[in-house]
Write an enzyme that holds these catalytic residues in place. Structure first.
Site, PDB file in Angstrom:
ATOM      1  N   ASP A   1       0.916  -1.271   0.131  1.00  0.00           N
ATOM      2  CA  ASP A   1       0.039   0.218   0.015  1.00  0.00           C
ATOM      3  C   ASP A   1       0.835   1.211  -0.012  1.00  0.00           C
ATOM      4  OD1 ASP A   1      -2.241  -1.891   0.392  1.00  0.00           O
ATOM      5  OD2 ASP A   1      -2.493  -1.451   2.189  1.00  0.00           O
TER       6      ASP A   1
ATOM      7  N   LYS B   1      -5.834  -8.237   2.001  1.00  0.00           N
ATOM      8  CA  LYS B   1      -6.585  -8.692   3.067  1.00  0.00           C
ATOM      9  C   LYS B   1      -6.152  -9.994   3.451  1.00  0.00           C
ATOM     10  CE  LYS B   1     -11.016  -8.339   3.045  1.00  0.00           C
ATOM     11  NZ  LYS B   1     -11.499  -7.346   4.016  1.00  0.00           N
TER      12      LYS B   1
ATOM     13  N   ASN C   1     -20.047  -7.989   6.002  1.00  0.00           N
ATOM     14  CA  ASN C   1     -20.633  -6.845   6.709  1.00  0.00           C
ATOM     15  C   ASN C   1     -22.075  -6.679   6.340  1.00  0.00           C
ATOM     16  OD1 ASN C   1     -20.695  -5.330   4.346  1.00  0.00           O
ATOM     17  ND2 ASN C   1     -18.551  -4.383   4.690  1.00  0.00           N
TER      18      ASN C   1
ATOM     19  N   GLY D   1     -21.762  -2.842  15.875  1.00  0.00           N
ATOM     20  CA  GLY D   1     -21.233  -4.335  16.605  1.00  0.00           C
ATOM     21  C   GLY D   1     -21.385  -5.295  15.591  1.00  0.00           C
TER      22      GLY D   1
ATOM     23  N   ASP E   1     -10.682  -6.866   8.840  1.00  0.00           N
ATOM     24  CA  ASP E   1      -9.619  -8.103   8.819  1.00  0.00           C
ATOM     25  C   ASP E   1      -9.208  -8.397  10.265  1.00  0.00           C
ATOM     26  OD1 ASP E   1      -9.629  -7.851   5.906  1.00  0.00           O
ATOM     27  OD2 ASP E   1      -7.976  -6.573   5.858  1.00  0.00           O
TER      28      ASP E   1
HETATM   29  P1  ADP Z   1     -15.713  -3.819   7.297  1.00  0.00           P
HETATM   30  O1  ADP Z   1     -14.494  -2.739   7.664  1.00  0.00           O
HETATM   31  O2  ADP Z   1     -15.140  -5.113   6.667  1.00  0.00           O
HETATM   32  O3  ADP Z   1     -16.840  -3.262   6.433  1.00  0.00           O
HETATM   33  P2  ADP Z   1     -17.213  -3.270   9.887  1.00  0.00           P
HETATM   34  O4  ADP Z   1     -17.124  -1.747   9.312  1.00  0.00           O
HETATM   35  O5  ADP Z   1     -18.346  -3.771   9.955  1.00  0.00           O
HETATM   36  O6  ADP Z   1     -16.352  -3.979   8.832  1.00  0.00           O
HETATM   37  O7  ADP Z   1     -16.267  -3.361  11.020  1.00  0.00           O
HETATM   38  C1  ADP Z   1     -15.751  -4.672  11.768  1.00  0.00           C
HETATM   39  C2  ADP Z   1     -15.668  -4.501  13.047  1.00  0.00           C
HETATM   40  O8  ADP Z   1     -15.115  -3.545  13.700  1.00  0.00           O
HETATM   41  C3  ADP Z   1     -16.998  -4.124  13.598  1.00  0.00           C
HETATM   42  O9  ADP Z   1     -18.026  -5.271  13.881  1.00  0.00           O
HETATM   43  C4  ADP Z   1     -16.708  -3.436  14.768  1.00  0.00           C
HETATM   44  O10 ADP Z   1     -16.551  -4.476  16.013  1.00  0.00           O
HETATM   45  C5  ADP Z   1     -15.610  -2.917  14.762  1.00  0.00           C
HETATM   46  N1  ADP Z   1     -15.870  -1.499  14.305  1.00  0.00           N
HETATM   47  C6  ADP Z   1     -16.056  -0.851  12.953  1.00  0.00           C
HETATM   48  N2  ADP Z   1     -16.154   0.525  13.229  1.00  0.00           N
HETATM   49  C7  ADP Z   1     -16.407   0.759  14.449  1.00  0.00           C
HETATM   50  C8  ADP Z   1     -16.661   2.139  15.392  1.00  0.00           C
HETATM   51  N3  ADP Z   1     -16.645   2.938  14.826  1.00  0.00           N
HETATM   52  N4  ADP Z   1     -16.397   1.763  16.552  1.00  0.00           N
HETATM   53  C9  ADP Z   1     -16.205   0.637  17.143  1.00  0.00           C
HETATM   54  N5  ADP Z   1     -16.062  -0.557  16.692  1.00  0.00           N
HETATM   55  C10 ADP Z   1     -15.885  -0.326  15.316  1.00  0.00           C
END
Ligand code: ADP
Ligand code: NA
Length: 341
Positions: free
Chosen positions: A19, A46, A185, A243, A281
């Protein structure tokens, strides 16, 4: 239990990237030439990120993939992190790359180059002692599916984090009954349902809802719909700042019916959101390490409380990842996760 005694081993067949972050005032416009006031280079992809997450979570992992000559330092870095790199090939193609413009206002713009991640990698036999296989979607899908079939034949537990999302036709061609755990997600869960069912309006009647406790979470309806299409797969749906929500048919054992969902709220952040890259990840790596640990502890039949304890660590680790800059380097160590829980 000592980490050295781990007999459970995860294999990741996945991507490795370099990256390159160009720090710019504004994202470059067509025809314009601008200067970057900073350049940083980090290991990513990833596959590599999740491999480091498994190790930091206390699990044993081998990464199968490819880099170019320009990526030998990434192999060294992964090795120093504790990842088994003996099946990473050095090929003539350059290493996969993400060219990232990071503007002062936080906006970003990314060019991806698949490079060595898409060179043919004929080997699909799983190293002896493999108990878990973790896959993403940053390599040719046919390679991912070949590994999936090899794992099923060897009774290896399979975990799929289909990100970035395959096309609708590809999603329909995936043998979902060979996937034990799906990590997605909310948007991915919805896209998957639409592609697999062909129900683009999401109006189909839902299977009987045994629990209405989670009815306030729109993701619950999405998960029920997806579950109706892939009823053998345990679904773990991450919900960003909300969550995680799971629908896990393995918890039913031989019983008929709908699995009771598990919802855990996201970790409370001490320092607020700094950088969400790599949170997904981090979650996936901690999840697989947690499943391996349950096996190590002799938990043959998955119980609800076991799964909740695994998910709690995932949520805490992903939260800590969000509080720190970067992807791979912001994944916390298990001892720090446990100390902060
Ligand atoms: P991705 O990045 O694959 O889209 P998510 O955005 O759902 O996945 O984030 C993965 C996990 O990271 C969530 O289930 C949560 O536990 C944590 N997470 C993501 N964003 C936040 C946040 N703003 N505050 C607290 N935990 C977070
Ligand atoms: Na981060």
């Amino acid at each position: 239990m000592s980490k050295d005694k781990m007999t459970y081993k995860c294999v990741i067949r996945g991507s490795i990237n370099i990256d390159e972050f160009f720090h710019v005032k504004n994202i470059v416009r067509p025809g314009e030439t601008i200067s970057s006031h900073g350049l940083s280079k980090r290991a990513g992809g990833k596959g590599a990120n999740q491999a480091v997450a498994v190790v930091k979570a206390g699990g044993s992992v081998a990464l199968v993939g490819a880099v170019g000559e320009d990526g030998c330092w990434v192999i060294e870095l992964l090795k120093e992190s504790g990842v088994d790199v003996s099946d990473i090939e050095v090929v003539s193609e350059p290493t996969g790359r993400a060219i990232i413009q990071l503007a002062d206002d936080g906006e970003n713009s990314i060019i991806l180059f698949k490079g060595a991640n898409y060179t043919s990698h004929p080997k699909t036999s799983l190293p002896s002692g493999t108990t878990h296989l973790l896959l993403q979607n940053e390599i040719p899908l046919e390679d991912t599916l070949a590994y999936l079939c090899a794992a099923t034949e060897a009774s290896v537990s399979t975990i799929f984090n289909p990100s970035p999302m395959p096309s609708d036709a590809e999603l329909r061609a995936v043998p979902w009954d060979k996937i034990n755990w799906l990590i997605v997600n909310e948007g991915e869960a919805s896209d998957m349902y639409k592609a697999i069912s062909g129900d683009s309006t999401q109006q189909a009647t839902l299977p009987g809802i045994s629990s209405t406790v989670y009815a306030h979470l729109p993701a619950y309806t999405t998960l029920l719909r997806l579950y109706s299409q892939i009823p053998k797969t345990n679904i773990v749906c991450t919900l960003g700042a909300t969550g995680v929500l799971t629908l896990v048919p393995s918890l039913l054992g031989e019983l008929p019916g709908l699995p009771e969902p598990i919802f855990l709220p996201a970790a409370k952040l001490k320092n607020g959101v700094v950088d969400t890259t790599g949170a997904g990840d981090c979650f996936a790596g901690y999840m697989v390490a947690g499943l391996m640990r349950l096996c190590e502890e002799g938990t043959d039949v998955l119980q609800r409380e076991h799964l909740i304890s695994v998910l709690k660590r995932c949520v805490q680790a992903a939260g800590m990842c969000v509080e720190n800059r970067g992807a791979m380097e912001s994944i916390p160590l298990a001892k720090d996760v446990d100390a902060s829980q």
